[in-house]
Design an enzyme around this catalytic site. Structure first.
Site, PDB file in Angstrom:
ATOM      1  N   LYS A   1       0.935  -1.327  -0.043  1.00  0.00           N
ATOM      2  CA  LYS A   1       0.155   0.242  -0.007  1.00  0.00           C
ATOM      3  C   LYS A   1       0.913   1.309  -0.019  1.00  0.00           C
ATOM      4  O   LYS A   1       0.802   2.296  -0.551  1.00  0.00           O
ATOM      5  CB  LYS A   1      -0.858   0.040   1.397  1.00  0.00           C
ATOM      6  CG  LYS A   1      -1.921  -1.003   1.195  1.00  0.00           C
ATOM      7  CD  LYS A   1      -2.865  -1.170   2.399  1.00  0.00           C
ATOM      8  CE  LYS A   1      -2.205  -1.566   3.662  1.00  0.00           C
ATOM      9  NZ  LYS A   1      -1.768  -2.913   3.821  1.00  0.00           N
TER      10      LYS A   1
ATOM     11  N   GLY B   1       3.002  -1.648   8.913  1.00  0.00           N
ATOM     12  CA  GLY B   1       4.103  -0.840   8.312  1.00  0.00           C
ATOM     13  C   GLY B   1       3.766  -0.671   6.859  1.00  0.00           C
ATOM     14  O   GLY B   1       3.315  -1.516   6.329  1.00  0.00           O
TER      15      GLY B   1
ATOM     16  N   GLN C   1      -2.801  -2.417   7.446  1.00  0.00           N
ATOM     17  CA  GLN C   1      -3.357  -4.136   7.371  1.00  0.00           C
ATOM     18  C   GLN C   1      -4.216  -4.374   6.316  1.00  0.00           C
ATOM     19  O   GLN C   1      -3.799  -3.880   4.937  1.00  0.00           O
ATOM     20  CB  GLN C   1      -4.285  -4.536   8.623  1.00  0.00           C
ATOM     21  CG  GLN C   1      -3.495  -4.364   9.890  1.00  0.00           C
ATOM     22  CD  GLN C   1      -3.568  -3.433  10.665  1.00  0.00           C
ATOM     23  OE1 GLN C   1      -4.570  -2.358  10.668  1.00  0.00           O
ATOM     24  NE2 GLN C   1      -2.755  -2.879  11.599  1.00  0.00           N
TER      25      GLN C   1
END
Length: 427
Positions: free
Chosen positions: A16, A40, A223
């Site tokens: 992402k 992260g 996530q």
């Protein structure tokens, strides 16, 4: 100008950060809307690699305002450390905005997280131990501490004292741990007030005013879909809603203002932590995917579990998020395989199913049903257009698109900022 949502369509770690960074030069605000420093992002800019744990990826784009929304839980020590690290590397962090309604992670949240996970033994969830779950639990139990509480010593003292009345009983009597001092927590957290006060704002108001002024707002999830507390592989999930609905509640932007929902898919599948994983590879192929893909958690440092692409999960992510587009990452990692398996369905107790089973028991027993697609050996990292890809790589992308239920609008062919093929613009 409508808002965009960008989220993980698997178990997280899909890339992402790269996708957000790609859009960073075209958007005015990038908003982190849930999670904490348990999620992260790695962003590669030129020869520089940045590991972000709590801050939105947009902080690396000079013209962009990064926002930590009300749905995030914040460890102030981690936040300040991350800001300091970026400042030392010449990154301007002065534009950051933090919602005064975001909840804080405290030392007692971290302690409870760690001892509870240890107490579970073989039934452990695989939590990062950073206090995220207990902080969200306090939020729902209405005993949480918010960013705005740092600026009223009386309120902060009352809230910490009330929280520790119960928690110290549990720590001392159940887990045989030392009680946590109310005074020490209050003193530490009052010390953060001065350091973050210039960042704190009514971010819901700021973001809605920005949309009214035709600014572009990108809502960035941490996530992934399968870690959503409502729609993921419960109980092996996070404690918030990374799915598209969470973008609204975690930012204060209404659903009618969102025009596109972009799902990030890895060209194979990974996950960190415990829980079912139908396509997991416990052989040399899994080791190769891990090695070539550099599959180690940005925040946890743990090796990621690796497996082949799971189209059942991708279809599920399209459905529960209302995805309009996919960004396919790490296609280059698959270079060199003679053939590439793709999970198109599951076999459960002898029956073939093509949709994600709602039953936890069934999902634990799901066995992947594979189709095999021809691989390629050509280096694809320099490809600039879809036509530059070898035919077998093109066919692989087309097959994944058809199976997943939404168009693939961008493809990552390497870790660098420029190693991306844009098929359709997200804006």
């Amino acid at each position: 100008m409508p808002a965009l949502v960008l989220l993980g369509a698997q178990w997280g770690d899909e890339g992402k950060g790269k996708a957000t960074d790609l859009l960073g030069g075209s958007v005015d605000y990038v908003v982190r809307y849930q999670g904490g420093n348990n999620a992260g992002h790695t962003v590669v800019v030129g020869d520089q690699k940045y590991a972000l744990h709590l801050l939105p990826s947009g902080i690396l784009s000079p013209g962009c305002t990064p926002v930590i929304g009300n749905g995030v839980v914040i460890d102030p020590a981690v936040l300040l450390s991350e800001l300091s690290g970026l400042n030392e590397r010449g990154i301007d962090t002065s534009k950051l905005l933090i919602s005064g309604n975001a909840h804080l992670i405290t030392p007692y949240h971290q302690t409870i997280d760690k001892v509870t996970e240890r107490f579970l033994g073989k039934r452990k969830i695989g939590t990062t131990g950073r206090g995220i779950g207990p902080a969200y639990a306090d939020k729902i139990n209405r005993v949480g501490i918010r960013v705005q509480d740092l600026f009223d010593e009386s309120i902060l003292l009352q809230k910490v004292e009330a929280a520790l009345n119960d928690k110290n009983q549990v720590l001392v009597k159940l887990f045989n741990r030392r009680a946590i001092s109310t005074e020490q927590v209050v003193e530490e957290y009052l010390g953060y007030a001065e350091q973050i006060k210039d960042y704190v704002a009514d971010t819901t108001l700021v973001l809605n005013q920005a949309l009214e002024q035709d600014k572009v707002v990108l809502l960035e999830g941490g996530q992934g879909t399968l870690l959503d507390v409502d729609h993921g592989t419960y109980p092996f999930v996070t404690s918030s809603n990374p799915t598209a609905g969470g973008a609204c509640t975690g930012s204060g932007i209404g659903p009618t203002k969102i025009s596109r929902v972009i799902g990030i898919l890895k060209a194979y599948t990974t996950r960190v932590g415990a829980g079912p994983f139908p396509t997991e590879l416990l052989d040399k192929d899994g080791d190769e995917l891990r090695r070539i893909g550099g599959e180690r958690g940005v925040t946890t440092g743990r090796d990621r579990r690796c497996g082949w692409f799971d189209a059942v999960i991708a279809r599920y992510a399209t459905r529960v998020n209302g995805l309009t587009d996919f960004f396919l990452t790490k296609l280059d990692v698959l270079t060199g395989w003679e053939q590439i398996p793709v999970c198109v369905a599951y076999e459960i107790d002898g029956e073939r199913v093509t949709e994600l089973p709602y039953s936890q028991t069934d999902f634990h027993h799901a066995k992947p049903v594979y189709e095999y697609l021809p691989g390629w050996n050509e280096d694809i990292s320099k490809a600039k257009t879809f036509a530059d890809l070898p035919k077998n790589a093109q066919d692989y992308v087309k097959a994944l698109e058809e199976m997943s239920g939404a168009p693939i609008s961008a493809i990552g062919v390497g870790p660098g900022r420029t190693e991306t093929i844009e098929i359709n613009s997200f804006l």
